[in-house]
Design a protein around this motif. Structure first.
Motif, PDB file in Angstrom:
ATOM      1  N   VAL A  84      -6.640 -74.897  -9.673  1.00 53.59           N
ATOM      2  CA  VAL A  84      -6.086 -75.815  -8.680  1.00 53.59           C
ATOM      3  C   VAL A  84      -5.040 -75.102  -7.824  1.00 53.59           C
ATOM      4  O   VAL A  84      -4.134 -74.458  -8.341  1.00 53.59           O
ATOM      5  N   GLY A  85      -5.215 -75.202  -6.515  1.00 54.20           N
ATOM      6  CA  GLY A  85      -4.270 -74.600  -5.580  1.00 54.20           C
ATOM      7  C   GLY A  85      -4.573 -73.151  -5.232  1.00 54.20           C
ATOM      8  O   GLY A  85      -3.831 -72.526  -4.480  1.00 54.20           O
ATOM      9  N   SER A  86      -5.663 -72.609  -5.744  1.00 57.59           N
ATOM     10  CA  SER A  86      -6.005 -71.209  -5.498  1.00 57.59           C
ATOM     11  C   SER A  86      -6.639 -71.014  -4.123  1.00 57.59           C
ATOM     12  O   SER A  86      -7.218 -71.930  -3.553  1.00 57.59           O
ATOM     13  N   ILE A  87      -6.529 -69.799  -3.632  1.00 52.21           N
ATOM     14  CA  ILE A  87      -7.199 -69.380  -2.411  1.00 52.21           C
ATOM     15  C   ILE A  87      -8.175 -68.279  -2.794  1.00 52.21           C
ATOM     16  O   ILE A  87      -7.815 -67.334  -3.481  1.00 52.21           O
ATOM     17  N   MET A  88      -9.419 -68.433  -2.362  1.00 54.31           N
ATOM     18  CA  MET A  88     -10.456 -67.445  -2.638  1.00 54.31           C
ATOM     19  C   MET A  88     -10.812 -66.745  -1.341  1.00 54.31           C
ATOM     20  O   MET A  88     -11.147 -67.394  -0.348  1.00 54.31           O
ATOM     21  N   ASP A  89     -10.719 -65.426  -1.343  1.00 53.21           N
ATOM     22  CA  ASP A  89     -10.995 -64.623  -0.161  1.00 53.21           C
ATOM     23  C   ASP A  89     -12.051 -63.580  -0.500  1.00 53.21           C
ATOM     24  O   ASP A  89     -12.296 -63.287  -1.677  1.00 53.21           O
ATOM     25  N   TRP A  90     -12.679 -63.026   0.511  1.00 51.90           N
ATOM     26  CA  TRP A  90     -13.597 -61.897   0.349  1.00 51.90           C
ATOM     27  C   TRP A  90     -12.990 -60.741   1.118  1.00 51.90           C
ATOM     28  O   TRP A  90     -12.649 -60.875   2.289  1.00 51.90           O
ATOM     29  N   ARG A  91     -12.811 -59.611   0.428  1.00 54.12           N
ATOM     30  CA  ARG A  91     -12.223 -58.438   1.081  1.00 54.12           C
ATOM     31  C   ARG A  91     -13.099 -57.224   0.859  1.00 54.12           C
ATOM     32  O   ARG A  91     -13.627 -57.027  -0.228  1.00 54.12           O
ATOM     33  N   GLU A  92     -13.205 -56.429   1.904  1.00 53.49           N
ATOM     34  CA  GLU A  92     -13.960 -55.182   1.846  1.00 53.49           C
ATOM     35  C   GLU A  92     -13.138 -54.077   2.484  1.00 53.49           C
ATOM     36  O   GLU A  92     -12.458 -54.296   3.475  1.00 53.49           O
ATOM     37  N   ASP A  93     -13.203 -52.896   1.883  1.00 53.24           N
ATOM     38  CA  ASP A  93     -12.640 -51.708   2.511  1.00 53.24           C
ATOM     39  C   ASP A  93     -13.582 -50.542   2.230  1.00 53.24           C
ATOM     40  O   ASP A  93     -14.700 -50.744   1.766  1.00 53.24           O
ATOM     41  N   PHE A  95     -13.632 -48.469  -0.102  1.00 52.03           N
ATOM     42  CA  PHE A  95     -13.848 -48.145  -1.512  1.00 52.03           C
ATOM     43  C   PHE A  95     -14.271 -49.312  -2.388  1.00 52.03           C
ATOM     44  O   PHE A  95     -14.772 -49.109  -3.484  1.00 52.03           O
ATOM     45  N   ALA A  96     -14.023 -50.534  -1.943  1.00 51.56           N
ATOM     46  CA  ALA A  96     -14.325 -51.678  -2.795  1.00 51.56           C
ATOM     47  C   ALA A  96     -14.650 -52.914  -1.951  1.00 51.56           C
ATOM     48  O   ALA A  96     -14.241 -53.004  -0.799  1.00 51.56           O
ATOM     49  N   ALA A  97     -15.356 -53.835  -2.564  1.00 52.28           N
ATOM     50  CA  ALA A  97     -15.642 -55.126  -1.942  1.00 52.28           C
ATOM     51  C   ALA A  97     -15.695 -56.162  -3.047  1.00 52.28           C
ATOM     52  O   ALA A  97     -16.231 -55.900  -4.124  1.00 52.28           O
ATOM     53  N   GLY A  98     -15.117 -57.323  -2.796  1.00 57.96           N
ATOM     54  CA  GLY A  98     -15.176 -58.364  -3.806  1.00 57.96           C
ATOM     55  C   GLY A  98     -14.342 -59.576  -3.449  1.00 57.96           C
ATOM     56  O   GLY A  98     -13.547 -59.557  -2.509  1.00 57.96           O
TER      57      GLY A  98
END
Length: 118
Positions: A84-93, A95-98
């Protein structure tokens, strides 16, 4: 009959536009029979709980359901309390993605960042 005012409950997890786009990308190549993507927090890792995102083939009674432009996103009913109250993001650079989570309920996490405790 008295009129009742009902308030729409906010979603347990807020999805960033990047996370919504990633869900759309996943659903575009989903296996046959998949009806959405589901977030759960199985017991695993150094700190006790981990984030897990998987395809789902059927709705479960207590799961939270969030309609996104690219597909349905579910939150495991047993995990909502931890999210509850979380923020879910997608990030890529380079070296990594997730998926990355900003979870106000997490009291700590392991050194590798794979699990958390509440």
């Amino acid at each position: 009959m008295a009129e009742t005012n009902t308030r729409t409950r906010p979603a347990a997890v807020v999805l960033t536009p990047a996370a919504e786009q990633r869900i759309a990308d996943l659903m575009a190549k989903a296996p046959e029979g998949a009806i959405g993507v589901k977030l759960s927090t199985p017991r695993r890792g150094c700190s006790g709980l981990a984030y897990s995102v998987d395809y789902v083939n059927e709705e479960t009674r207590f799961d939270e359901k969030i309609e996104t432009p690219g597909g349905v996103f579910y939150i495991d009913g047993g995990s909502v309390l931890y999210l509850v109250g979380s923020i879910m993001d997608w990030r890529e650079d380079d070296f990594a993605a997730g998926f990355v989570f900003e979870n106000p309920n997490a009291k700590g996490s392991c050194g590798c960042g794979e699990s958390f405790t509440v």
